[in-house]
Every structure is written in structure tokens, then in C-alpha cells.
Design a protein around this motif. Structure first.
Motif, PDB file in Angstrom:
ATOM      1  N   HIS A  24       0.852  -1.196   0.000  1.00  0.00           N
ATOM      2  CA  HIS A  24       0.000   0.000   0.000  1.00  0.00           C
ATOM      3  C   HIS A  24       0.884   1.241   0.000  1.00  0.00           C
ATOM      4  O   HIS A  24       1.619   1.496   0.953  1.00  0.00           O
ATOM      5  N   LEU A  25       0.800   2.012  -1.092  1.00  0.00           N
ATOM      6  CA  LEU A  25       1.610   3.211  -1.248  1.00  0.00           C
ATOM      7  C   LEU A  25       0.785   4.304  -1.921  1.00  0.00           C
ATOM      8  O   LEU A  25      -0.120   4.016  -2.706  1.00  0.00           O
ATOM      9  N   PRO A  26       1.097   5.556  -1.640  1.00  0.00           N
ATOM     10  CA  PRO A  26       0.459   6.643  -2.408  1.00  0.00           C
ATOM     11  C   PRO A  26       1.036   6.670  -3.808  1.00  0.00           C
ATOM     12  O   PRO A  26       2.237   6.496  -4.004  1.00  0.00           O
ATOM     13  N   PHE A  27       0.159   6.856  -4.795  1.00  0.00           N
ATOM     14  CA  PHE A  27       0.595   6.986  -6.183  1.00  0.00           C
ATOM     15  C   PHE A  27      -0.129   8.170  -6.806  1.00  0.00           C
ATOM     16  O   PHE A  27      -1.201   8.586  -6.333  1.00  0.00           O
ATOM     17  N   LEU A  28       0.425   8.706  -7.862  1.00  0.00           N
ATOM     18  CA  LEU A  28      -0.188   9.798  -8.605  1.00  0.00           C
ATOM     19  C   LEU A  28      -0.668   9.258  -9.952  1.00  0.00           C
ATOM     20  O   LEU A  28       0.115   8.709 -10.721  1.00  0.00           O
ATOM     21  N   ILE A  29      -1.961   9.427 -10.233  1.00  0.00           N
ATOM     22  CA  ILE A  29      -2.567   8.932 -11.466  1.00  0.00           C
ATOM     23  C   ILE A  29      -2.936  10.119 -12.348  1.00  0.00           C
ATOM     24  O   ILE A  29      -3.574  11.075 -11.891  1.00  0.00           O
ATOM     25  N   LYS A  30      -2.559  10.058 -13.607  1.00  0.00           N
ATOM     26  CA  LYS A  30      -2.841  11.158 -14.519  1.00  0.00           C
ATOM     27  C   LYS A  30      -4.332  11.263 -14.829  1.00  0.00           C
ATOM     28  O   LYS A  30      -4.997  10.274 -15.092  1.00  0.00           O
ATOM     29  N   ARG A  31      -4.835  12.492 -14.786  1.00  0.00           N
ATOM     30  CA  ARG A  31      -6.202  12.779 -15.192  1.00  0.00           C
ATOM     31  C   ARG A  31      -6.238  13.191 -16.663  1.00  0.00           C
ATOM     32  O   ARG A  31      -5.230  13.589 -17.244  1.00  0.00           O
ATOM     33  N   LYS A  32      -7.441  13.139 -17.230  1.00  0.00           N
ATOM     34  CA  LYS A  32      -7.622  13.579 -18.600  1.00  0.00           C
ATOM     35  C   LYS A  32      -7.300  15.062 -18.746  1.00  0.00           C
ATOM     36  O   LYS A  32      -6.818  15.517 -19.789  1.00  0.00           O
ATOM     37  N   SER A  33      -7.531  15.842 -17.696  1.00  0.00           N
ATOM     38  CA  SER A  33      -7.306  17.285 -17.721  1.00  0.00           C
ATOM     39  C   SER A  33      -5.831  17.654 -17.801  1.00  0.00           C
ATOM     40  O   SER A  33      -5.486  18.803 -18.066  1.00  0.00           O
ATOM     41  N   GLY A  34      -4.947  16.684 -17.562  1.00  0.00           N
ATOM     42  CA  GLY A  34      -3.522  16.960 -17.555  1.00  0.00           C
ATOM     43  C   GLY A  34      -2.945  17.071 -16.162  1.00  0.00           C
ATOM     44  O   GLY A  34      -1.721  17.041 -15.988  1.00  0.00           O
ATOM     45  N   SER A  35      -3.796  17.209 -15.163  1.00  0.00           N
ATOM     46  CA  SER A  35      -3.344  17.216 -13.777  1.00  0.00           C
ATOM     47  C   SER A  35      -3.238  15.772 -13.294  1.00  0.00           C
ATOM     48  O   SER A  35      -3.300  14.830 -14.081  1.00  0.00           O
ATOM     49  N   PHE A  36      -3.091  15.574 -12.007  1.00  0.00           N
ATOM     50  CA  PHE A  36      -3.018  14.221 -11.480  1.00  0.00           C
ATOM     51  C   PHE A  36      -3.803  14.117 -10.180  1.00  0.00           C
ATOM     52  O   PHE A  36      -4.096  15.113  -9.523  1.00  0.00           O
ATOM     53  N   GLN A  37      -4.171  12.893  -9.846  1.00  0.00           N
ATOM     54  CA  GLN A  37      -4.915  12.614  -8.620  1.00  0.00           C
ATOM     55  C   GLN A  37      -4.078  11.713  -7.727  1.00  0.00           C
ATOM     56  O   GLN A  37      -3.534  10.706  -8.182  1.00  0.00           O
ATOM     57  N   SER A  38      -3.965  12.092  -6.457  1.00  0.00           N
ATOM     58  CA  SER A  38      -3.243  11.271  -5.489  1.00  0.00           C
ATOM     59  C   SER A  38      -4.160  10.160  -4.998  1.00  0.00           C
ATOM     60  O   SER A  38      -5.279  10.427  -4.535  1.00  0.00           O
ATOM     61  N   VAL A  39      -3.718   8.918  -5.119  1.00  0.00           N
ATOM     62  CA  VAL A  39      -4.533   7.774  -4.722  1.00  0.00           C
ATOM     63  C   VAL A  39      -3.736   6.884  -3.786  1.00  0.00           C
ATOM     64  O   VAL A  39      -2.499   6.936  -3.750  1.00  0.00           O
TER      65      VAL A  39
END
Length: 262
Positions: A24-39
Motif C-alpha cells: 500500500h503506497l500513495p501513487f499519482l494517477i494522470k487525469r484527462k485534464s492533464g493534472s493528477f490525482q493522489s490515490v
């Protein structure tokens, strides 16, 4: 110190996948908008192990994941992660599964109220050295369905249920779809979509929308299959639909697997 893992094993059994799971680790996933979401990601990371080696070096898996946990991840980054891991462990094949919750902002159909809805997502990648990454996107989407039979035979009303669509899709090399677009495509096949926040005018709208668009679980699945066939660049997909019945103590279920062009 003695490296026991590198000792020779005499049993002659190669292992297809060995590594770590439930990481279990935090990861950053790319959004369509070009930003990213921390999951918060639940990760399985493995390599193949030749028959002559007793074990793999587990610490190196965590080293690789730690190096990548704060970098936005999509197809290309997953390929780099697996190349990095295979290089450190001198492996021919490497694979990764990244499961996470992805949040999409949704707007209620009448009131315009905005809220976040969570979706279960999976990035699954398999890489054999010298080849392109075999990438599969998995997505689970909740939906509303209304029973056509109930509507037909009832003097008023019809029973409906909340359901779940589960899709795994593999694309041709160089092609992909954003999570947000796949979620919208899947929701469009339901009697009505699901929202986190609704006002009374929204509930009225969605109830009537479902009533005017009745679908069996088979209808939802078939419409979803047609939509995926029309999606540009799709090579293979697997679909499951499950309705949590409101008047039965069981679920209605349908599934389909297809390779495009075969």
C-alpha cells in the motif's frame, strides 16, 4: 554477509511470478485534464525466477515502488517501472497490478450540484523484455437498472436495482482511453447513472429516466459490448454486469469476453 537468495536451487522448477503483493503506497494517477490525482494504491509487483535461483531479492521491489510513488503514472511510466525492476533483478518478464480508488466529479442532472463519485480502478501491466508493455485497464462502475418485465406486468411502478459493471480492456500498442471517458461510456449503457449527491428534483429526473429506459442485466451487457467494439484501438475486453436485485435474495449476472477481429 551470505546471500542465501542467490544460492542454487536443485529442484528444477522455474517460477513464473514471484515478488510482493498487498503493498500500500500513495501513487499519482494522470487525469484527462492533464493534472493528477493522489490515490492510495494496492500493488502487486512480480518477476519471473529461473529454476537455478533459490529466491528473489524482495527489498528491490519496494525500492523500485518507492522511487515511483510520487511520479504521475500511466502507460509509459508502468513500462519504465517494469524495465527498471527487470534490470535490477536480471529478469526476462515483469508484471504489476495497481488497484486504486479514482474519484470523478459529477454534476447532478437538474440541480447542478457537484459531488465526487468513487470508482474501483486497475492498471495491470505485463512486460517481456524486448516487447511493448501489455497493458490492461480495469474499471468498476455502479449503475441503476429497471426491470422491463416488472414494468410490463405491473399496473404501476417497476422494480429497479443498483448494479455494477466491471470492464477490463486491452488496447492496441500506442492506443488508450482515459478513465473518465471509459466511465462515461459505461454509465451510458445503464437505465440511469448513479450519483453521490442528489436533490429531490434530481431523484425525480433519474427515477423517470430509468422508467423510460428499462434494461435487463443482459441488455446492459450487450449494449456495453457494442460500445466497447466501437471504441477506437480496442484489442480485447472482458465485461461483467451484476444487478443486486431488489425483490430477490440473489443477484442477476452476465459476462462476456471478446478479442476484436476474431
Amino acid at each position: 554477509m551470505k546471500d542465501v537468495q542467490s544460492l542454487t536451487d536443485e529442484r528444477g522448477i522455474a517460477i513464473q511470478k514471484v515478488g510482493v503483493s498487498e503493498v500500500h503506497l500513495p501513487f499519482l494517477i494522470k487525469r484527462k485534464s492533464g493534472s493528477f490525482q493522489s490515490v492510495l494504491a494496492n500493488i502487486k509487483l512480480t518477476v519471473d525466477l529461473p529454476k537455478e535461483y533459490k529466491g528473489t531479492h524482495m527489498s528491490r521491489f519496494i525500492e523500485v515502488l518507492s522511487d515511483w510513488s510520487q511520479k504521475p503514472v500511466s502507460y509509459r511510466e508502468m513500462e519504465a517501472i517494469l524495465n527498471d525492476l527487470a534490470g535490477r533483478l536480471d529478469a526476462r518478464r515483469a508484471s504489476i497490478d495497481i488497484a486504486f480508488k479514482f474519484f470523478i466529479e459529477k454534476t447532478a442532472p437538474v440541480s447542478g450540484m457537484k459531488s465526487l463519485l468513487d470508482y474501483d480502478c486497475l492498471f495491470a501491466g505485463n512486460l517481456e523484455m524486448g516487447n511493448h508493455l501489455d497493458f490492461v485497464l480495469g474499471l468498476t462502475v455502479p449503475f441503476t437498472s429497471l426491470c422491463p418485465c416488472s414494468k410490463e406486468i405491473s399496473a404501476y411502478g417497476a422494480h429497479n436495482q443498483r448494479g455494477i459493471m466491471r470492464v477490463k480492456v486491452r488496447f492496441q500498442p500506442g492506443r488508450f482511453v482515459w478513465i473518465e471517458d471509459l466511465a462515461a461510456l459505461m454509465e451510458a449503457q445503464a437505465s440511469a447513472p448513479v450519483f453521490s449527491l442528489l436533490k429531490r428534483e434530481d431523484e425525480k429526473h433519474l427515477t423517470e429516466l430509468a422508467y423510460e429506459n428499462p434494461k435487463f442485466v443482459e441488455d446492459v451487457l450487450r449494449d456495453l459490448v457494442l460500445a466497447l467494439r466501437a471504441l477506437d484501438g480496442v484489442a480485447w475486453f472482458e465485461v461483467e454486469c451484476e444487478n443486486y436485485e431488489s425483490i430477490h435474495n440473489h443477484s442477476a449476472y452476465a459476462a462476456h469476453i471478446e478479442t476484436i477481429g476474431k
